[in-house]
Write a protein that holds these residues in place. Structure first.
Motif, PDB file in Angstrom:
ATOM      1  N   LEU A 113     -81.350   5.820 -82.305  1.00 48.90           N
ATOM      2  CA  LEU A 113     -80.674   6.967 -82.923  1.00 48.90           C
ATOM      3  C   LEU A 113     -81.609   7.953 -83.598  1.00 48.90           C
ATOM      4  O   LEU A 113     -81.229   9.100 -83.818  1.00 48.90           O
ATOM      5  CB  LEU A 113     -79.649   6.447 -83.937  1.00 48.90           C
ATOM      6  N   LEU A 137     -74.255   3.225 -85.050  1.00 43.52           N
ATOM      7  CA  LEU A 137     -74.096   3.240 -83.593  1.00 43.52           C
ATOM      8  C   LEU A 137     -72.655   2.885 -83.261  1.00 43.52           C
ATOM      9  O   LEU A 137     -72.111   1.908 -83.784  1.00 43.52           O
ATOM     10  CB  LEU A 137     -75.030   2.233 -82.930  1.00 43.52           C
ATOM     11  N   LYS A 160     -81.754  11.824 -79.879  1.00 46.84           N
ATOM     12  CA  LYS A 160     -80.682  10.990 -80.426  1.00 46.84           C
ATOM     13  C   LYS A 160     -80.246   9.861 -79.489  1.00 46.84           C
ATOM     14  O   LYS A 160     -79.111   9.395 -79.531  1.00 46.84           O
ATOM     15  CB  LYS A 160     -79.469  11.851 -80.806  1.00 46.84           C
ATOM     16  N   SER A 214     -78.057   6.151 -89.706  1.00 54.59           N
ATOM     17  CA  SER A 214     -77.032   6.437 -88.700  1.00 54.59           C
ATOM     18  C   SER A 214     -76.362   5.158 -88.202  1.00 54.59           C
ATOM     19  O   SER A 214     -76.995   4.108 -88.108  1.00 54.59           O
ATOM     20  CB  SER A 214     -77.654   7.180 -87.508  1.00 54.59           C
ATOM     21  N   HIS A 238     -72.923  12.090 -82.821  1.00 60.44           N
ATOM     22  CA  HIS A 238     -73.715  11.175 -82.019  1.00 60.44           C
ATOM     23  C   HIS A 238     -73.495  11.479 -80.533  1.00 60.44           C
ATOM     24  O   HIS A 238     -72.432  11.959 -80.128  1.00 60.44           O
ATOM     25  CB  HIS A 238     -73.334   9.726 -82.317  1.00 60.44           C
ATOM     26  N   GLU A 246     -73.345   5.844 -77.080  1.00 58.56           N
ATOM     27  CA  GLU A 246     -72.616   4.693 -77.587  1.00 58.56           C
ATOM     28  C   GLU A 246     -72.985   3.490 -76.740  1.00 58.56           C
ATOM     29  O   GLU A 246     -73.566   3.612 -75.653  1.00 58.56           O
ATOM     30  CB  GLU A 246     -71.105   4.941 -77.526  1.00 58.56           C
TER      31      GLU A 246
END
Length: 619
Positions: free
Chosen positions: A38, A139, A43, A137, A175, A178
């Motif tokens: 991340l 996930l 990103k 961050s 974000h 995934e």
């Protein structure tokens, strides 16, 4: 891993696209840290298609009916370890659910799981946000409902270890990637009823009641990583400058100067069969302090439950008042206990562990001096202790310091070194801790990054103590609670005015009256001032204290006599002036104050993992 083929409009054959660069798992845990996914510039987009194993703690859970969910989920490979065949069948075969409910009611074969959302009447997709502490961050982890019991196995606070494929989010916002779960390797269940961090946002004050769990909060995680960054940068700064790291003692037989009362270390109070004498007195009187303390813990838990259940304010207020009365009673009993305990003057320290009175160190400075007078430039990073009776938001009983000592230096030299260190720490944070700084700017204080930039943008202001008094005496639009006058220590209010209002940047105040500084500070030629300095930073006050040390043996002996200090404790210290004395200077930087500067924290108890203050030493 399946590879993708690149085609163009004319249909010509093109070479197979190279696979995305593999993300390296940890050498020791075999998991991939979330920061390596991340915190990339893209990103994590460049890792799409990679299969990884990640672990973490669940911060949020959402569900969506499969008819509404994106169709990226692979067929499930494994159920949660420990889940019964009954659970798996009921989740995978929807038409069995009504039959199972009837059977549960008749024979009690399996207790029915309460539905948490309408989606549970059919297949649904579970969306989890997890964090492993490596970055601020979360996930997003996506899994099919058949992989676990909905809301019963994986809830907020649960720890999970999963394997899956990184995929691009179809409608990215904050974000862009995934994890689509293929296997669940581990689930650490949580007791939902007693877990205190179920709410999305919990105040820093509430988190202090759970020091063992608060590292799981995003804000405290960022604060802790920022502190780690500062210590790492501190070591690097001194290493590049040629300093040598020295481990100084925590237990000492001497008082390092004007540090007030020190914590005494002794084993003499634990004779009498392992029981404190004062405790034996109270047991004889029928007073059991442990029972009172246990009752306070139970009442505190009850208040936590009331807060989480959103009970009426009257019940919560009554419970808090009862808890406060109980604490006051225990405090009174503890004071009585202390009054019956033997005083230090009544103890025979020749029978103690060290055969003499010893204390927890209030500073490493004097011990560092001995090594600076042989190795030239030395430093240490460690804890110091002070018995400050204040309950101020800026007073700890245990603090961590970066302390340095330099031989062949005078006051201006060590002031330059301290200023360079502070700016280096701030610059490193802006260069390497950007994500955590953004996190604390949103969750704690919005001006923290701006403040760091102001610290590194130019030199610090430098004024003498006398010049500081002149500035304060000219203030007409406000009055200070403490008197402004020669020989008085600058109050926190006055220091704040100089840094926050007058200069609006860090300011170094030096050449203090000798009455307000320790005996070891070098006396100036005027006989009234000493070569000491403080770095006062906006928002937090004094962050660094330092001085040029007195290298003249006759002067240091006179100062020890003037202050009535025990000569025998300082014989080794005087010895340094007898054998090859040299001008030398040093300083100490308060790490918690530096953390507060970087994060905007208002209370120092949030800047250290396990705060110790008057009346509180939890864990």
């Amino acid at each position: 891993m399946a590879s993708r083929e690149t085609t163009v409009s004319d249909g010509s054959n093109q070479p197979e696209a190279p696979p995305p660069p593999a993300v390296e798992p940890s050498k020791y845990s075999k998991t991939t840290a979330l920061k390596s996914i991340l915190n990339r510039d893209d990103k994590g987009l460049g890792l799409v298609g990679q299969r990884v194993v990640v672990g973490g703690w669940v911060n949020s859970r959402k569900e969506r009916a499969e008819s509404d969910a994106p169709s990226q989920l692979p067929p499930p490979r494994a159920a949660v370890p420990g889940v019964s065949c009954y659970d798996v069948l009921v989740q995978r075969v929807p038409f069995l659910r009504p039959i199972a409910r009837i059977l549960v009611g008749v024979i009690g074969a399996q207790p029915e799981k309460p539905a948490a959302s309408p989606a549970k009447d059919g297949p649904f997709t579970v969306y989890l946000r997890i964090n492993d502490g490596s970055c601020s961050s979360n996930l997003q982890v996506v899994m099919d409902s058949s992989m676990s019991l909905p809301g019963q196995v994986i809830t907020v606070g649960t720890s999970i270890l999963v394997q899956g494929m990184l995929q691009k989010i179809l409608a990215p916002k904050k974000h862009v990637v995934e994890l689509i779960v293929e296997n669940i390797l581990h689930v650490g269940v949580v007791d939902v009823k007693s877990y205190p961090l179920t709410k999305p946002r919990i105040s820093l004050v509430s988190l202090r009641d759970h020091p063992h769990l608060r590292p799981r909060s995003i804000a405290i995680g960022s604060v802790t990583r920022i502190c780690s960054n500062l210590i790492y940068t501190g070591h690097g700064f001194f290493h590049k400058k040629g300093f040598i790291h020295v481990q100084t003692p925590i237990i000492t037989s001497m008082n390092a100067g004007n540090h007030g009362k020190m914590f005494q270390v002794t084993t003499l109070l634990s004779n009498s069969g392992g029981k404190d004498k004062s405790a034996a007195v109270h047991e004889h009187e029928g007073v059991d302090l442990q029972a009172f303390r246990a009752a306070i813990r139970e009442k505190s838990k009850r208040i936590d439950e009331l807060r989480r259940s959103d009970s009426n304010k009257e019940a919560l207020s009554a419970a808090e008042q009862d808890l406060q009365r109980s604490k006051e009673l225990v405090l009174m009993l503890e004071k009585q206990q202390q009054s019956t305990a033997p005083s230090a003057g009544e103890l025979d320290f020749s029978n103690d562990f060290f055969s003499r009175p010893v204390y927890l160190s209030a500073s490493a400075g004097l011990h560092l001096e001995s090594y600076a007078c042989g190795l030239s430039s030395v430093y240490t990073i460690g804890p110091v202790f002070q018995t400050d009776e204040s309950k101020s938001a800026e007073k700890l009983a245990e603090m961590w310091m970066i302390e340095a000592e330099l031989a062949f230096t005078e006051l201006q030299d060590v002031m330059n070194c301290a200023e360079d260190l502070v700016q280096s720490l701030c610059y490193s944070l802006m260069e390497t801790a950007g994500n955590d700084l953004k996190c604390v700017s949103k969750q704690i204080e919005k001006n923290c990054i701006k403040r760091l930039k102001s610290i590194v943008s130019g030199s610090f202001a430098r004024i003498t103590y006398s010049e500081a008094l002149n500035i304060l005496n000219q203030v007409k639009d406000k009055s200070f609670l403490s008197k402004v006058g020669w020989g008085n220590t600058l109050s926190e209010e006055q220091e704040s005015y100089l840094a926050d209002e007058f200069y609006r940047r860090p300011v170094i105040v030096y050449e203090y009256p000798k009455e307000v500084k320790p005996f070891y500070v070098r006396v100036s030629d005027d006989g009234r001032t000493v070569s000491a300095f403080d770095i006062i930073a906006p928002k937090v006050g004094v962050m660094v204290r330092g001085s040029q040390k007195e290298e003249r043996m006759d002067v240091i002996v006179k100062r020890i006599q003037e202050l009535g200090l025990p000569h025998e404790q300082y014989e080794w210290y005087i010895d340094l002036r007898k054998h090859g004395s040299v001008k030398h200077s040093g300083f100490s930087l308060d790490i918690e104050k530096m953390v507060m500067t970087a994060t905007g924290l208002a209370d120092v108890k949030d800047a250290i993992p396990f705060p110790r203050v008057r009346g509180h030493a939890k864990l």
